[in-house]
Write an enzyme that holds these catalytic residues in place. Sequence first.
Site, PDB file in Angstrom:
ATOM      1  N   LYS A  30       0.545 -13.271   2.252  1.00 34.53           N
ATOM      2  CA  LYS A  30       2.398 -12.596   2.878  1.00 34.53           C
ATOM      3  C   LYS A  30       0.911 -11.125   3.974  1.00 34.53           C
ATOM      4  O   LYS A  30       0.441 -10.419   3.220  1.00 34.53           O
ATOM      5  CB  LYS A  30       2.990 -11.870   1.826  1.00 34.53           C
ATOM      6  CG  LYS A  30       3.037 -10.539   0.829  1.00 34.53           C
ATOM      7  CD  LYS A  30       3.558 -10.517   0.207  1.00 34.53           C
ATOM      8  CE  LYS A  30       3.203  -9.756  -0.965  1.00 34.53           C
ATOM      9  NZ  LYS A  30       4.081  -9.506  -2.151  1.00 34.53           N
ATOM     10  N   ARG A  74      15.294  -5.860  -7.603  1.00 31.92           N
ATOM     11  CA  ARG A  74      15.200  -5.621  -6.273  1.00 31.92           C
ATOM     12  C   ARG A  74      16.149  -7.641  -5.768  1.00 31.92           C
ATOM     13  O   ARG A  74      17.419  -7.312  -5.285  1.00 31.92           O
ATOM     14  CB  ARG A  74      13.193  -5.981  -5.988  1.00 31.92           C
ATOM     15  CG  ARG A  74      13.310  -6.689  -4.067  1.00 31.92           C
ATOM     16  CD  ARG A  74      12.015  -5.981  -3.956  1.00 31.92           C
ATOM     17  NE  ARG A  74      11.143  -7.201  -4.584  1.00 31.92           N
ATOM     18  CZ  ARG A  74       9.315  -7.054  -4.594  1.00 31.92           C
ATOM     19  NH1 ARG A  74       9.052  -6.503  -4.361  1.00 31.92           N
ATOM     20  NH2 ARG A  74       9.510  -8.224  -5.274  1.00 31.92           N
ATOM     21  N   HIS A  78      10.211 -11.175 -11.480  1.00 25.41           N
ATOM     22  CA  HIS A  78       8.537 -10.652 -11.144  1.00 25.41           C
ATOM     23  C   HIS A  78       9.213  -9.034 -11.602  1.00 25.41           C
ATOM     24  O   HIS A  78       9.840  -8.884 -11.675  1.00 25.41           O
ATOM     25  CB  HIS A  78       9.556 -10.346  -9.122  1.00 25.41           C
ATOM     26  CG  HIS A  78       7.980  -8.916  -8.924  1.00 25.41           C
ATOM     27  ND1 HIS A  78       7.147 -10.233  -8.645  1.00 25.41           N
ATOM     28  CD2 HIS A  78       7.379  -8.570  -8.093  1.00 25.41           C
ATOM     29  CE1 HIS A  78       6.467  -9.573  -8.332  1.00 25.41           C
ATOM     30  NE2 HIS A  78       6.915  -7.919  -7.863  1.00 25.41           N
ATOM     31  N   ARG A 108       0.784 -15.565  -9.220  1.00 29.13           N
ATOM     32  CA  ARG A 108       0.484 -15.462  -8.223  1.00 29.13           C
ATOM     33  C   ARG A 108       0.328 -14.352  -7.983  1.00 29.13           C
ATOM     34  O   ARG A 108       0.350 -13.274  -7.891  1.00 29.13           O
ATOM     35  CB  ARG A 108       2.816 -14.993  -7.127  1.00 29.13           C
ATOM     36  CG  ARG A 108       3.530 -15.748  -8.319  1.00 29.13           C
ATOM     37  CD  ARG A 108       5.227 -15.699  -7.547  1.00 29.13           C
ATOM     38  NE  ARG A 108       5.523 -14.078  -8.166  1.00 29.13           N
ATOM     39  CZ  ARG A 108       5.628 -13.954  -8.811  1.00 29.13           C
ATOM     40  NH1 ARG A 108       6.466 -15.212  -9.537  1.00 29.13           N
ATOM     41  NH2 ARG A 108       6.834 -12.577  -9.304  1.00 29.13           N
ATOM     42  N   TYR A 137      -7.390  18.000  17.690  1.00 31.52           N
ATOM     43  CA  TYR A 137      -5.856  18.596  17.810  1.00 31.52           C
ATOM     44  C   TYR A 137      -5.372  19.787  17.198  1.00 31.52           C
ATOM     45  O   TYR A 137      -6.039  20.093  15.665  1.00 31.52           O
ATOM     46  CB  TYR A 137      -5.148  17.382  17.660  1.00 31.52           C
ATOM     47  CG  TYR A 137      -5.410  16.654  18.896  1.00 31.52           C
ATOM     48  CD1 TYR A 137      -4.496  16.634  19.653  1.00 31.52           C
ATOM     49  CD2 TYR A 137      -5.435  15.205  18.799  1.00 31.52           C
ATOM     50  CE1 TYR A 137      -5.138  16.015  21.319  1.00 31.52           C
ATOM     51  CE2 TYR A 137      -4.820  13.904  19.184  1.00 31.52           C
ATOM     52  CZ  TYR A 137      -4.967  14.658  20.790  1.00 31.52           C
ATOM     53  OH  TYR A 137      -5.119  13.620  21.922  1.00 31.52           O
ATOM     54  N   CYS A 158      -7.229  11.764  14.642  1.00 32.59           N
ATOM     55  CA  CYS A 158      -6.903  11.446  16.411  1.00 32.59           C
ATOM     56  C   CYS A 158      -6.266   9.849  16.084  1.00 32.59           C
ATOM     57  O   CYS A 158      -6.627   9.280  15.235  1.00 32.59           O
ATOM     58  CB  CYS A 158      -7.547  11.683  17.460  1.00 32.59           C
ATOM     59  SG  CYS A 158      -8.034  13.211  17.627  1.00 32.59           S
ATOM     60  N   ASP A 174      -7.821   7.173  17.632  1.00 32.70           N
ATOM     61  CA  ASP A 174      -8.824   6.294  18.481  1.00 32.70           C
ATOM     62  C   ASP A 174     -10.248   6.585  17.740  1.00 32.70           C
ATOM     63  O   ASP A 174     -11.024   5.897  18.146  1.00 32.70           O
ATOM     64  CB  ASP A 174      -8.670   6.195  19.277  1.00 32.70           C
ATOM     65  CG  ASP A 174      -7.358   6.371  19.923  1.00 32.70           C
ATOM     66  OD1 ASP A 174      -6.816   4.708  19.899  1.00 32.70           O
ATOM     67  OD2 ASP A 174      -7.167   6.403  21.286  1.00 32.70           O
TER      68      ASP A 174
END
Length: 399
Positions: free
Chosen positions: A66, A164, A193, A249, A293, A338, A340
């Site tokens: 997942k 859950r 679980h 799992r 920044y 930042c 990027d």
Amino acid sequence: MRGSSLSLDYTLEPERVVTSDASAYTPLVSSLSSHLTWIEVSLDAIRNNIGRLKALTGVDVMAVVKANAYGHGMLPVARTAVDAGASYCAVARISEGIELRENGITLPVHVMGPSLEGRFKDALEHDLEITLFQPAQVEALRLAAASAGKPARVHLKVETGMNRIGARPEEALSLLQTLSGIPEIDVIGVFTHYACADEGDPTTTDRQEAAYLQFLQQAEASGLRPPLVHAGNSATAVTRSRSRFDMVRAGVSMYGLHPSRDVPLPDGFLPALAWKTQLRHIHTIPAGEGISYGHRYHTRSDERIGVIPVGYGDGWRRTDGNEVLIHGQRVPVVGRVCMDQCMLQLDSVPGAAVGDDVVLLGHQGEDAINAEDVADRWDTINYEVTCGLTTRVPRIYLP
Ligand SMILES: *Cc1c(COP(=O)(O)O)cnc(C)c1O
């Protein structure tokens, strides 16, 4: 040609890279010379880890892929898991299961999360095994199966204390009873679980395990025990032989990541993911100037500041205290991260030059920064570190 991360072995047999479009492959060699930042995923490590899990538990492994395989890339990981002998793939959502099917994964696929009734038909058409726990969904599923012309294969989720999703044991028993009279629905699995399996104190897990065992006993006594019983995530698989049942799992352990500080992996597991970039710019900034920044960092003397093209848009958090490896040495990120880019303080590495490899996650020289270290710094868990790596960072798969 830069740095130490590229060994000749990789260039002999061009491997593949998955870009943000997970099915678009290009050869490794050209990608390494054309990406500012990239993630290397060792499929061999994943193969090794599945082998370790099988040897350790002695039961079948459901490969949990997942969330883009915890950031590692769902399809290459799923294909590798199939090769390495996993018996099942697990995802959280029907959409993820469909992506597996559309890309040739034929193993049974279990959708562990809740599903919308409107997607039952899609799930059936793609032979996905959904999770059932709400009596209110039974009729919709029966109708979808009738219209698809094949039985729905489901795993019943039993609530034992995670709170859950799941039916409480009494409700789950009566659901099993109901479903036994519905030929359109095959209950092939039952699962629960554990909430605290990755903690040192076993009390809660003991209690959940006892509730689950009692439920299974009652199901058995009524002749309703489904063929496949499962409970364990990675932490459970590692620590609790009694909760391995028919299958574990395995998510985080398959990626070579520790379930927690309290429940580390045994020896022999290998982390699969490394995240790299290269130094793109170096400049000497005079004393007293602000960096990035908000000017949160000020130079105290002439300082050599490097720039790497990685930022929070890639999943590198905008927090203080980040570190990276260059020339095998740890250097601090200074100033704000930042979107990027971010800046490094390079005074301790006088030899650093534009084009040098920089490691954000993984080994370099004698040192390593692992996902657990980064998680501590970010006040989270290793799972969130790799899941948070965004799709714009290309994944390169090493065989
Ligand atoms: C994600 C998930 C797992 C995998 O857990 P790991 O700790 O990564 O091994 C197992 N079971 C369920 C129900 C999950 O949601």
